[in-house]
Scaffold this motif. Structure first.
Motif, PDB file in Angstrom:
ATOM      1  N   VAL A   1       0.981  -1.307  -0.208  1.00 40.97           N
ATOM      2  CA  VAL A   1      -0.156  -0.078  -0.113  1.00 40.97           C
ATOM      3  C   VAL A   1       0.750   1.019  -0.087  1.00 40.97           C
ATOM      4  N   ALA A   2       0.248   2.308  -0.704  1.00 36.05           N
ATOM      5  CA  ALA A   2       0.932   3.753  -0.730  1.00 36.05           C
ATOM      6  C   ALA A   2       0.035   4.583  -0.186  1.00 36.05           C
ATOM      7  N   TYR A   3       0.394   5.166   0.965  1.00 38.24           N
ATOM      8  CA  TYR A   3      -0.389   6.347   1.329  1.00 38.24           C
ATOM      9  C   TYR A   3       0.031   7.650   0.746  1.00 38.24           C
ATOM     10  N   VAL A   4      -0.906   8.204   0.124  1.00 36.03           N
ATOM     11  CA  VAL A   4      -0.443   9.257  -0.811  1.00 36.03           C
ATOM     12  C   VAL A   4      -1.108  10.719  -0.528  1.00 36.03           C
ATOM     13  N   ASP A   5      -0.223  11.790  -0.373  1.00 36.67           N
ATOM     14  CA  ASP A   5      -0.713  12.929  -0.313  1.00 36.67           C
ATOM     15  C   ASP A   5       0.204  13.974  -0.991  1.00 36.67           C
TER      16      ASP A   5
ATOM     17  N   ASP B   1       8.326   3.320   5.427  1.00 39.51           N
ATOM     18  CA  ASP B   1       9.162   4.608   5.335  1.00 39.51           C
ATOM     19  C   ASP B   1       8.461   5.615   4.605  1.00 39.51           C
ATOM     20  N   ALA B   2       8.409   6.660   5.076  1.00 37.58           N
ATOM     21  CA  ALA B   2       7.905   7.969   4.301  1.00 37.58           C
ATOM     22  C   ALA B   2       8.749   8.744   3.468  1.00 37.58           C
ATOM     23  N   LYS B   3       8.570   8.875   2.115  1.00 35.40           N
ATOM     24  CA  LYS B   3       9.098   9.546   1.260  1.00 35.40           C
ATOM     25  C   LYS B   3       8.354  10.557   0.523  1.00 35.40           C
TER      26      LYS B   3
ATOM     27  N   VAL C   1       1.589   9.646   7.119  1.00 37.47           N
ATOM     28  CA  VAL C   1       1.612   8.546   7.957  1.00 37.47           C
ATOM     29  C   VAL C   1       0.231   8.517   8.791  1.00 37.47           C
ATOM     30  N   ASN C   2      -0.341   9.775   8.931  1.00 33.12           N
ATOM     31  CA  ASN C   2      -1.481   9.606   9.773  1.00 33.12           C
ATOM     32  C   ASN C   2      -2.879   9.179   8.942  1.00 33.12           C
TER      33      ASN C   2
END
Length: 253
Positions: free
Chosen positions: A87-91, A114-116, A229-230
């Protein structure tokens, strides 16, 4: 929840799905074992049985494109449990609200560990390769905002993944408003540095960075990292409620 879903099978709508759930035999395996006891037309039973066999095969293969194509967009959250390992959490951050008159400044992608963050003028184009790694995307208002912006900037991205736009299932359980308001409702705290920052502040921070303020970029990136992340925290907190609400509403409980 995905293995209790039937509306992705051609010709099967929510009315038939509801009857299956009302029978008490909700999952695909339960349906196959007890289909003779379920009060739906025989022609539909055969179609569902064939659909289940096909679905199980695609799920075993982790064929996310199959489910992305056949699951209604509003119900793709049902696949979360089965594809949350990719999964990719995207913003994104932008200079405005319209892709035709504004541009992306930052894209954040969080894989659960990891947050990129990718920045215009530095490495923004790297998201093309990065996004192709994932089977599922999770966003907030991404269907109307984030993904159209990314698509305009990088038309070569297919977006063939499953996509959960959290704004809509959250509304179903009574959580409306913007992302920050929902975070407060769920008691998700931000750092002292980013608390109170809004999308308008994100635009200001970018322009300050363009004028040479590196600290403004760092703050903007931290703000974006907390956003992505949230998103993971939010879906993990609320996913059981999505399921409960779906069954309650459908069965009239």
């Amino acid at each position: 929840m995905l293995t209790s879903t039937y509306t992705h099978i051609p010709g099967i709508g929510k009315t038939i799905e509801k009857r299956i759930w009302e029978s008490g035999y909700c999952t695909w395996d339960e349906y196959l074992e007890h289909q003779d006891e379920i009060s739906i037309p025989a022609t539909r039973k055969e179609k569902i049985a064939n659909g289940i066999a096909e679905s199980k095969e695609h799920l075993e293969q982790k064929d996310f494109e199959y489910f992305a194509n056949c699951l209604p967009s509003a119900e793709q959250w049902r696949a979360f449990e089965h594809f949350s390992d990719s999964v990719a959490y995207v913003d994104i951050e932008t200079t405005g609200l319209s892709p035709s008159s504004s541009y992306i400044t930052v894209i954040g992608i969080y894989d659960g560990e990891d947050a990129k963050t990718y920045v215009k003028g530095i490495d923004l184009e790297d998201v093309v390769e990065e996004l192709q790694k994932y089977e599922l995307l999770v966003s907030f208002n991404g269907a109307r905002f984030d993904l159209p912006f990314i698509q305009k900037e990088f038309p070569q991205i297919e977006f063939n993944q499953l996509h959960i736009d959290l704004m809509y299932p959250l509304r179903r359980i009574g959580l409306s408003g913007g992302l920050k308001a929902i975070e407060k409702e769920l008691e998700i705290n931000r750092t002292d540095e980013t608390v109170g920052i809004t999308g308008f502040d994100a635009v200001r921070l970018w322009h300050e960075y363009e004028r040479g303020n590196e600290g403004s970029l760092e703050l903007l990136l931290e703000y974006n990292r907390e956003d992505i992340v949230n998103l993971k925290t939010i879906i993990e907190k609320t996913y059981p409620q999505f399921i409960e609400r779906t069954f309650q509403k459908t069965l009239g409980k």
